[in-house]
Design a protein around this motif. Structure first.
Motif, short mmCIF file in Angstrom:
data_model
loop_
_atom_site.label_atom_id
_atom_site.label_comp_id
_atom_site.label_asym_id
_atom_site.label_seq_id
_atom_site.Cartn_x
_atom_site.Cartn_y
_atom_site.Cartn_z
N GLY A 23 16.39 7.36 1.50
CA GLY A 23 17.52 6.57 1.97
C GLY A 23 17.19 5.11 2.25
O GLY A 23 18.07 4.36 2.69
N ARG A 24 15.95 4.68 1.99
CA ARG A 24 15.54 3.31 2.28
C ARG A 24 15.40 2.52 0.99
O ARG A 24 14.94 3.04 -0.04
N ALA A 25 15.77 1.26 1.01
CA ALA A 25 15.58 0.39 -0.14
C ALA A 25 14.09 0.31 -0.47
O ALA A 25 13.24 0.31 0.43
N TYR A 26 13.76 0.23 -1.75
CA TYR A 26 12.36 0.35 -2.15
C TYR A 26 11.48 -0.76 -1.58
O TYR A 26 10.38 -0.50 -1.08
N ASP A 27 11.92 -2.00 -1.63
CA ASP A 27 11.07 -3.07 -1.11
C ASP A 27 10.89 -2.96 0.40
O ASP A 27 9.86 -3.37 0.95
N ASP A 28 11.87 -2.37 1.10
CA ASP A 28 11.70 -2.12 2.53
C ASP A 28 10.65 -1.04 2.77
O ASP A 28 9.88 -1.10 3.74
N GLN A 29 10.60 -0.04 1.89
CA GLN A 29 9.57 0.99 1.98
C GLN A 29 8.18 0.37 1.88
O GLN A 29 7.29 0.66 2.69
N VAL A 30 8.00 -0.48 0.88
CA VAL A 30 6.68 -1.09 0.66
C VAL A 30 6.29 -1.96 1.86
O VAL A 30 5.15 -1.92 2.32
N ALA A 31 7.24 -2.72 2.37
CA ALA A 31 6.95 -3.58 3.52
C ALA A 31 6.54 -2.75 4.73
O ALA A 31 5.61 -3.12 5.47
N ALA A 32 7.22 -1.64 4.96
CA ALA A 32 6.90 -0.79 6.10
C ALA A 32 5.51 -0.16 5.94
O ALA A 32 4.75 -0.07 6.90
N LYS A 33 5.17 0.25 4.73
CA LYS A 33 3.85 0.84 4.50
C LYS A 33 2.74 -0.18 4.72
O LYS A 33 1.71 0.12 5.32
N GLU A 34 2.97 -1.39 4.21
CA GLU A 34 1.95 -2.42 4.38
C GLU A 34 1.79 -2.77 5.86
O GLU A 34 0.65 -2.94 6.35
N PHE A 371 3.07 6.53 -4.00
CA PHE A 371 4.03 7.59 -3.68
C PHE A 371 5.37 7.02 -3.21
O PHE A 371 5.73 7.18 -2.03
N PRO A 372 6.13 6.35 -4.08
CA PRO A 372 7.44 5.84 -3.66
C PRO A 372 8.35 6.95 -3.15
O PRO A 372 8.19 8.12 -3.49
N GLN A 373 9.28 6.55 -2.31
CA GLN A 373 10.27 7.43 -1.69
C GLN A 373 9.69 8.33 -0.60
O GLN A 373 10.38 9.23 -0.10
N THR A 374 8.44 8.11 -0.24
CA THR A 374 7.82 8.80 0.88
C THR A 374 7.08 7.78 1.74
O THR A 374 6.93 6.62 1.34
N GLY A 375 6.58 8.22 2.88
CA GLY A 375 5.82 7.33 3.76
C GLY A 375 4.34 7.24 3.40
O GLY A 375 3.59 6.55 4.08
N HIS A 376 3.93 7.92 2.32
CA HIS A 376 2.51 7.92 1.93
C HIS A 376 2.18 6.73 1.05
O HIS A 376 3.03 6.23 0.31
N ALA A 377 0.92 6.30 1.12
CA ALA A 377 0.47 5.20 0.28
C ALA A 377 -1.04 5.27 0.12
O ALA A 377 -1.75 5.89 0.92
N GLU A 378 -1.54 4.65 -0.92
CA GLU A 378 -2.97 4.51 -1.15
C GLU A 378 -3.39 3.12 -0.68
O GLU A 378 -2.69 2.13 -0.93
N VAL A 379 -4.53 3.05 0.00
CA VAL A 379 -5.04 1.77 0.48
C VAL A 379 -6.48 1.63 0.02
O VAL A 379 -7.30 2.55 0.20
N LEU A 380 -6.79 0.52 -0.60
CA LEU A 380 -8.16 0.21 -1.03
C LEU A 380 -8.72 -0.84 -0.08
O LEU A 380 -8.11 -1.89 0.13
N VAL A 381 -9.89 -0.54 0.48
CA VAL A 381 -10.52 -1.45 1.45
C VAL A 381 -11.97 -1.66 1.07
O VAL A 381 -12.70 -0.70 0.75
N LEU A 382 -12.39 -2.90 1.10
CA LEU A 382 -13.80 -3.24 0.88
C LEU A 382 -14.43 -3.53 2.24
O LEU A 382 -13.90 -4.32 3.03
N LEU A 383 -15.56 -2.89 2.51
CA LEU A 383 -16.29 -3.08 3.76
C LEU A 383 -17.64 -3.70 3.47
O LEU A 383 -18.30 -3.36 2.47
N GLU A 384 -18.09 -4.58 4.34
CA GLU A 384 -19.43 -5.13 4.20
C GLU A 384 -20.22 -4.87 5.48
O GLU A 384 -19.67 -4.84 6.58
N ARG A 385 -21.52 -4.66 5.28
CA ARG A 385 -22.39 -4.37 6.42
C ARG A 385 -22.60 -5.63 7.24
O ARG A 385 -22.90 -6.70 6.70
N THR A 386 -22.47 -5.48 8.55
CA THR A 386 -22.68 -6.61 9.43
C THR A 386 -23.91 -6.42 10.32
O THR A 386 -24.32 -7.35 10.99
#
Length: 391
Positions: A23-34, A371-386
């Motif tokens: 029931g949510r507009a697609y760009d609103d979904q992406v903004a909420a996930k981010e 995963f559009p139309q759901t609250g799930h998303a994939e996130v890629l993160v790069l970590l560096e040792r400090t």
């Protein structure tokens, strides 16, 4: 302007609520996930790249359909609250190739007289019917893998008899199998696979790399976004320039094969021997030597892989939704790896794992809307040792 809300008659009628954000507009979904991902993972100085979006419909490359009704009039979809089948052959999330294939597969059920399994028949002596699910995967080339999840192999001869008709009616079919799941419980598939075709893998061509999927192999359900994910990972790793990479949870080799480069050695670890065999086949077809990329069948969390981790300049992790867990996070802390590349389908467990990885800080992140139309998303993160590991 916000994109229009995807229209779905099944959702409107209350028949299917799998797409919890429909029931949510697609760009609103992406903004909420981010926003959610940033709140969980953000750190001082971390750079977030713009989200990678998906087509809001027609993106899902795998259909998992419960078969109900009768052999003469089967339904392919889900079970309603009353246990009756809800037919979802026209589900807007599936790729067009899958939508076109499902009516043909329903006709196969009718022609071969494949009686749907009766979930109401709980005891072994009362169990009725054989066919539980239809699992259909489409490759970027439009080829299909069709898996019939059955209670036993009693219907194997009937399916084999109608294979010529199926292949004539649905030329895109490359792989057909029976997956045997005899237990009366909510399990999608069993451990035994009977391959009925000469081909036993489905090539998923992602740019220059073709990943071979065996019937029980895991692959991301959104091919365009998965392609972007692997390409992004390759760019980030190229900027770092590690000479030794270890890919935990490597599956069929998606990250590992995309990270191969001159002067670099990549090793993948995966608990599924079938997935390792697929990765090795993909490596061979790509003409890559084992000295450049090799694969090991085993538990990524097992202590015997400590030697591989000790060599790594970069460790790639793509764990299940439960995340790495404290023990593996501790082992990664003990390595000398300068960087970690973490692909997560659950930002909440990602945040928990980052709290355990105290020697690393996130420096770059990007959301991939797998995963559009759901609250799930994939996130890629790069970590560096400090901080250097303690001896």
């Amino acid at each position: 302007m916000a994109l229009a809300v995807l229209d779905c008659a099944h959702f409107a009628a209350g028949e299917c609520r799998s797409c919890t954000w429909l029931g949510r507009a697609y760009d609103d979904q992406v903004a909420a996930k981010e926003a959610s991902a940033r709140a969980l993972v953000d750190a001082p100085g971390m750079r977030w790249l713009p989200p990678v979006t998906s087509p809001p419909a027609g993106f899902r490359n795998k259909a998992k359909m419960v078969v109900a009704g009768t052999a003469a009039t089967p339904t392919l979809g889900i079970l309603g609250p009353d246990g009756a089948g809800v037919d979802l052959r026209d589900c807007a999330l599936h790729t067009p190739g899958i939508v076109a294939a499902l009516p043909v597969l329903a006709e196969l059920v009718r022609r071969a007289d494949l009686t749907p399994y009766d979930v109401a028949s709980a005891s072994p002596v009362r169990q009725r019917g054989e066919l539980k699910h239809l699992l259909v995967t489409e490759s970027p080339d439009g080829e299909l893998m069709v898996r019939l999840v059955v209670r036993s192999t009693a219907i194997e001869a009937r399916v084999r008899k109608h294979l010529p008709w199926l292949r004539a009616s649905l030329p895109a079919v490359r792989v057909v199998t029976l997956n045997v799941q005899p237990e009366h419980r909510a399990v999608l598939e069993g451990d035994r696979e009977v391959v009925l075709t000469d081909d036993d893998t489905l090539p998923m061509r992602l740019g220059a790399v073709a990943l071979h999927l065996r019937p029980r192999s895991f692959f991301q359900t959104n091919t365009p976004v998965a392609t972007a994910l692997y390409a992004e990972a390759a760019q980030w790793v190229a900027a770092i320039g590690p000479r030794r990479v270890v890919d935990l949870y490597c599956g069929v080799g998606g990250f590992a094969l995309h990270l191969v480069a001159p002067g670099r050695r990549v090793s993948g670890i995966e608990i599924s021997a079938d997935a390792v065999a697929s990765a090795e086949r993909s490596r061979a077809e790509a003409g890559l030597p084992s000295a450049a990329v090799d694969f090991v069948a085993g538990d990524a969390t097992a202590p015997e892989h400590a030697g591989l981790l000790a060599e790594a300049d970069l460790v790639v992790v793509n764990p299940p939704r439960r995340g790495l867990g404290t023990d593996l996070a501790r082992r990664l802390e003990e390595t000398g790896a300068a960087h970690l590349l973490y692909s997560s389908c659950n930002p909440e467990t990602l945040a928990r794992d980052l709290a355990d990885l105290v020697s690393y800080r996130p420096v770059r992140g990007r959301l991939f809307d797998m995963f559009p139309q759901t609250g799930h998303a994939e996130v890629l993160v790069l970590l560096e040792r400090t901080a250097q590991r303690s001896e």
